[in-house]
Design an enzyme around this catalytic site. Structure first.
Site, PDB file in Angstrom:
ATOM      1  N   GLY A  89       0.764  -4.428   1.257  1.00 49.20           N
ATOM      2  CA  GLY A  89       1.585  -4.322   0.058  1.00 49.20           C
ATOM      3  C   GLY A  89       1.107  -3.190  -0.822  1.00 49.20           C
ATOM      4  N   LEU A  90       1.160  -3.402  -2.117  1.00 50.50           N
ATOM      5  CA  LEU A  90       0.737  -2.393  -3.095  1.00 50.50           C
ATOM      6  C   LEU A  90       1.468  -1.075  -2.890  1.00 50.50           C
ATOM      7  CD1 LEU A  90      -3.129  -2.832  -3.461  1.00 50.50           C
ATOM      8  CD2 LEU A  90      -1.339  -3.639  -4.965  1.00 50.50           C
ATOM      9  N   CYS A  91       2.731  -1.140  -2.522  1.00 45.43           N
ATOM     10  CA  CYS A  91       3.463   0.109  -2.369  1.00 45.43           C
ATOM     11  C   CYS A  91       4.849  -0.018  -2.998  1.00 45.43           C
ATOM     12  CB  CYS A  91       3.545   0.533  -0.910  1.00 45.43           C
ATOM     13  SG  CYS A  91       3.996  -0.805   0.177  1.00 45.43           S
ATOM     14  N   GLY A  92       4.887  -0.664  -4.133  1.00 51.07           N
ATOM     15  CA  GLY A  92       6.126  -0.717  -4.890  1.00 51.07           C
ATOM     16  C   GLY A  92       7.223  -1.428  -4.136  1.00 51.07           C
TER      17      GLY A  92
END
Lengths: 289, 85
Positions: A89-92
């Site tokens: 994750g952590l990709c908008g």
């Protein structure tokens, strides 16, 4: 009003979050460069192969006897949606955008009375799709064990897809991935991969000798073309993921900075207010004497 | 005068050289490609690609899997899925 101690705690926690997002942003920037280089390096092969397919397509007419990968099964009932996501994750909105476009397509196809099946690549996006189409997910391809999906993974995905196709599990396959435009823009895209869309015919070049004849070469090249398409999509996806991650983390870092400023002002005000109250109390006490 | 030879895999451009001759293991027999060869295309067996830098020199051998060779105006291009050596 939060106490001074609480405020201080919050400021510290936001600061450490900011450190994490900043680090992740820098990592994404470095990985983006690598992913872009990989995408660049894959271009000559894809370009050559497309050109060869084009010149072959101009020589061969699609008929009943053509390979099934090109001519199709003759039906248009069962559609397989291959959704390529990332593992992290952590990709908008990167993953959710791809999933959203896949689900929209699924609903559109269902509206036309078609059957929809899913083939999921990558860990993210599984939950959302399974919640809505619990029984339609026929396979999931795991990419968590490799750091970056490469050509081997593309080969395995293609092999599984062709096996399913030969078993008659589906008639048409669409591939969903995110096209990398720039670090700021990634466009969720869908392309039909099976049957292989007839490549644009190149205008008739010089007379070329074929060995074996055109049909046989075409049949040999089709699976390869499919693999290259999937490989290209995986590469685009990687670059997109890093780009999206960089942008998202940049935003997060900036937000954290703003929050820290706001909290610091609040902290200073409360401190000042406490001092003023204390002073008033002392003065009032002194006057009372 | 030399033959322009390119070897490309999905991941990268492996070779781009001017050589004297390349022997391609085509599905219907080995094929030596020299400069000025007529345009043709062939699928390849998994086998050895032999590259002769100059006339009579010892060949350089490259193992190739899933290959495809194309001879056009700009020389010989080999598209291979896996390359070793």
């Amino acid at each position: 009003m939060a106490s001074l101690k609480e405020l201080k705690g919050r400021i510290n926690s936001v600061k450490s979050t900011q450190k994490i997002t900043k680090a992740k942003q820098m990592v994404a920037a470095a990985k983006l460069r690598k992913a872009q280089a990989a995408a660049e390096a894959a271009r000559p092969y894809a370009g050559r192969l497309a050109a060869v397919m084009g010149s072959l397509a101009s020589k061969v007419t699609v008929s009943e006897s053509s390979p099934k990968l090109l001519a199709g099964t003759g039906k248009d009932q069962v559609h397989l949606l291959v959704v390529a996501n990332s593992d992290k994750g952590l990709c908008g909105a990167f993953n959710s955008n791809i999933v959203k476009s896949a689900l929209a397509k699924a609903r559109e196809l269902e509206g036309q009375g078609k059957t929809v099946l899913f083939y999921l690549v990558g860990r993210k996006g599984r939950a959302v799709i399974r919640r809505q189409y619990a029984n339609a997910v026929i396979a999931m391809f795991d990419t968590t064990e490799v750091r970056e999906p490469g050509y081997e993974e593309a080969e395995r995905i293609a092999a599984e897809l062709v096996a399913l196709y030969d078993e008659g599990k589906f008639d048409v396959a669409h591939l969903f991935f995110s096209e990398f435009k720039s670090a700021l823009a990634q466009v969720p895209t869908d392309v039909q991969i099976i049957p292989v869309p007839a490549p644009k015919a190149a205008e008739g070049g010089a007379a070329v000798d074929y060995e074996p004849e055109e049909e046989a070469i075409l049949a040999a090249l089709l699976p390869r073309y499919l693999r290259t398409r999937i490989f290209g999509a995986l590469l685009e996806n990687q670059a997109s993921e890093q780009g999206a991650s960089m942008t998202a983390m940049d935003n997060a870092t900036r937000n954290a900075g703003e929050l820290i400023n706001k909290l610091t002002i609040q902290y200073n005000r409360s401190r000042q207010a406490a001092i003023t109250t204390e002073l008033i109390e002392i003065i009032a006490g002194a006057e009372a004497l | 005068m030399a033959l322009h030879f390119e070897l490309v895999t999905p991941a990268r451009l492996v070779r781009s050289d001017d050589v004297y001759m390349v022997v391609v293991p085509g599905t219907e027999g080995e094929e030596g490609v020299l400069e000025g060869h007529a345009p043709f295309m062939t699928t390849m067996r998994d086998g050895t690609l032999r590259i002769y830098k100059t006339d009579g020199a010892a060949p350089e051998e490259i193992q190739v899997q899933g290959g495809f060779a194309e001879v056009g105006d700009n020389g010989l291009t080999v598209l291979a899925e896996h390359v070793e050596g």
